[in-house]
Design a protein around this motif. Sequence first.
Motif, PDB file in Angstrom:
ATOM      1  N   ALA A   1       0.854  -1.227   0.086  1.00  0.00           N
ATOM      2  CA  ALA A   1       0.079   0.058   0.163  1.00  0.00           C
ATOM      3  C   ALA A   1       0.759   1.302  -0.070  1.00  0.00           C
ATOM      4  O   ALA A   1       0.600   2.187  -0.823  1.00  0.00           O
ATOM      5  N   GLU A   2       1.899   1.178   0.865  1.00  0.00           N
ATOM      6  CA  GLU A   2       2.814   2.450   0.763  1.00  0.00           C
ATOM      7  C   GLU A   2       3.489   2.528  -0.268  1.00  0.00           C
ATOM      8  O   GLU A   2       3.682   3.828  -0.799  1.00  0.00           O
ATOM      9  N   LEU A   3       3.783   1.625  -1.115  1.00  0.00           N
ATOM     10  CA  LEU A   3       4.481   1.728  -2.472  1.00  0.00           C
ATOM     11  C   LEU A   3       3.803   1.942  -3.719  1.00  0.00           C
ATOM     12  O   LEU A   3       4.056   2.050  -4.795  1.00  0.00           O
ATOM     13  N   ASP A   4       2.437   1.561  -3.358  1.00  0.00           N
ATOM     14  CA  ASP A   4       1.468   1.489  -4.585  1.00  0.00           C
ATOM     15  C   ASP A   4       1.869   0.392  -5.440  1.00  0.00           C
ATOM     16  O   ASP A   4       1.962   0.718  -6.815  1.00  0.00           O
ATOM     17  N   ALA A   5       2.209  -0.635  -4.997  1.00  0.00           N
ATOM     18  CA  ALA A   5       2.698  -1.896  -5.779  1.00  0.00           C
ATOM     19  C   ALA A   5       2.060  -3.189  -5.493  1.00  0.00           C
ATOM     20  O   ALA A   5       1.316  -3.137  -4.251  1.00  0.00           O
ATOM     21  N   GLY A   6       2.057  -3.871  -6.184  1.00  0.00           N
ATOM     22  CA  GLY A   6       1.584  -5.346  -5.928  1.00  0.00           C
ATOM     23  C   GLY A   6       2.395  -6.424  -5.859  1.00  0.00           C
ATOM     24  O   GLY A   6       2.100  -7.557  -5.880  1.00  0.00           O
ATOM     25  N   VAL A   7       3.612  -6.084  -5.513  1.00  0.00           N
ATOM     26  CA  VAL A   7       4.613  -7.164  -5.286  1.00  0.00           C
ATOM     27  C   VAL A   7       5.675  -6.662  -4.340  1.00  0.00           C
ATOM     28  O   VAL A   7       6.153  -5.558  -4.176  1.00  0.00           O
ATOM     29  N   VAL A   8       6.361  -7.655  -3.591  1.00  0.00           N
ATOM     30  CA  VAL A   8       7.313  -7.445  -2.644  1.00  0.00           C
ATOM     31  C   VAL A   8       8.140  -8.495  -2.598  1.00  0.00           C
ATOM     32  O   VAL A   8       7.869  -9.917  -2.730  1.00  0.00           O
ATOM     33  N   PRO A   9       9.362  -8.393  -2.838  1.00  0.00           N
ATOM     34  CA  PRO A   9      10.485  -9.383  -2.738  1.00  0.00           C
ATOM     35  C   PRO A   9      10.804  -9.980  -1.441  1.00  0.00           C
ATOM     36  O   PRO A   9      10.710  -9.102  -0.760  1.00  0.00           O
ATOM     37  N   VAL A  10      10.719 -11.169  -1.335  1.00  0.00           N
ATOM     38  CA  VAL A  10      10.968 -11.806  -0.165  1.00  0.00           C
ATOM     39  C   VAL A  10      12.653 -12.344   0.325  1.00  0.00           C
ATOM     40  O   VAL A  10      13.114 -12.976  -0.935  1.00  0.00           O
TER      41      VAL A  10
ATOM     42  N   VAL B   1      14.726 -14.945  -1.819  1.00  0.00           N
ATOM     43  CA  VAL B   1      14.075 -16.371  -1.829  1.00  0.00           C
ATOM     44  C   VAL B   1      12.808 -16.670  -2.284  1.00  0.00           C
ATOM     45  O   VAL B   1      12.173 -17.664  -2.353  1.00  0.00           O
ATOM     46  N   GLY B   2      11.984 -15.346  -2.645  1.00  0.00           N
ATOM     47  CA  GLY B   2      10.856 -15.541  -3.176  1.00  0.00           C
ATOM     48  C   GLY B   2      10.160 -14.061  -3.399  1.00  0.00           C
ATOM     49  O   GLY B   2      10.812 -13.171  -3.374  1.00  0.00           O
ATOM     50  N   MET B   3       8.930 -14.440  -4.111  1.00  0.00           N
ATOM     51  CA  MET B   3       7.996 -12.987  -4.376  1.00  0.00           C
ATOM     52  C   MET B   3       6.845 -13.275  -3.834  1.00  0.00           C
ATOM     53  O   MET B   3       6.152 -14.270  -3.914  1.00  0.00           O
ATOM     54  N   LEU B   4       6.312 -12.012  -3.227  1.00  0.00           N
ATOM     55  CA  LEU B   4       4.807 -12.034  -2.618  1.00  0.00           C
ATOM     56  C   LEU B   4       3.869 -11.114  -3.493  1.00  0.00           C
ATOM     57  O   LEU B   4       4.500 -10.100  -3.515  1.00  0.00           O
ATOM     58  N   THR B   5       2.820 -11.457  -4.076  1.00  0.00           N
ATOM     59  CA  THR B   5       2.068 -10.394  -4.638  1.00  0.00           C
ATOM     60  C   THR B   5       0.800 -10.514  -3.901  1.00  0.00           C
ATOM     61  O   THR B   5       0.494 -11.195  -3.027  1.00  0.00           O
TER      62      THR B   5
END
Length: 147
Positions: A28-37, A44-48
């Motif tokens: 929400a802060e980044l207005d993005a639909g993905v965060v790298p893990v 080690v992963g991606m979370l959408t």
Amino acid sequence: MKVSEVMTRDVRLIRPGDTIQEAARIMAELDAGVVPVEDNDRLVGMLTDRDIAVRAIAQGQGPEAKVGDIMTSEVRYCFDDQDTDEVCKNLADQQIRRIPVVNRDKRLVGILSLGDLATVAEKTSAGAALAGISRHGGHHSQSSGLH
């Protein structure tokens, strides 16, 4: 055009033990639909946002569910010095809309989205990528593995 010329550089990371609520706040802060893990300085992963909706909420998990339980652990990436036309073809082939960008030392330096490409790349490349990505099903489909 090189990936480094169009990628988004403002990347925040989350850890597998963090909650999906924390991940959603970052999105929400980044207005993005993905965060790298990351774990121990490794991607080690991606979370959408779709992972949260389909793999967690739809299965009855709440905001305290752990990122590591629902993230996509098979990470596809591209290099910052790759040509955008080549990456567009790969996005279409793999049916993904966003991909982490690493340098040749395999250090995360950004995220490349179809939106990034659509705003600056030749429309034919972005259009071809979108057409390929939008095919139904595929290995990275959110519903694969759900019963």
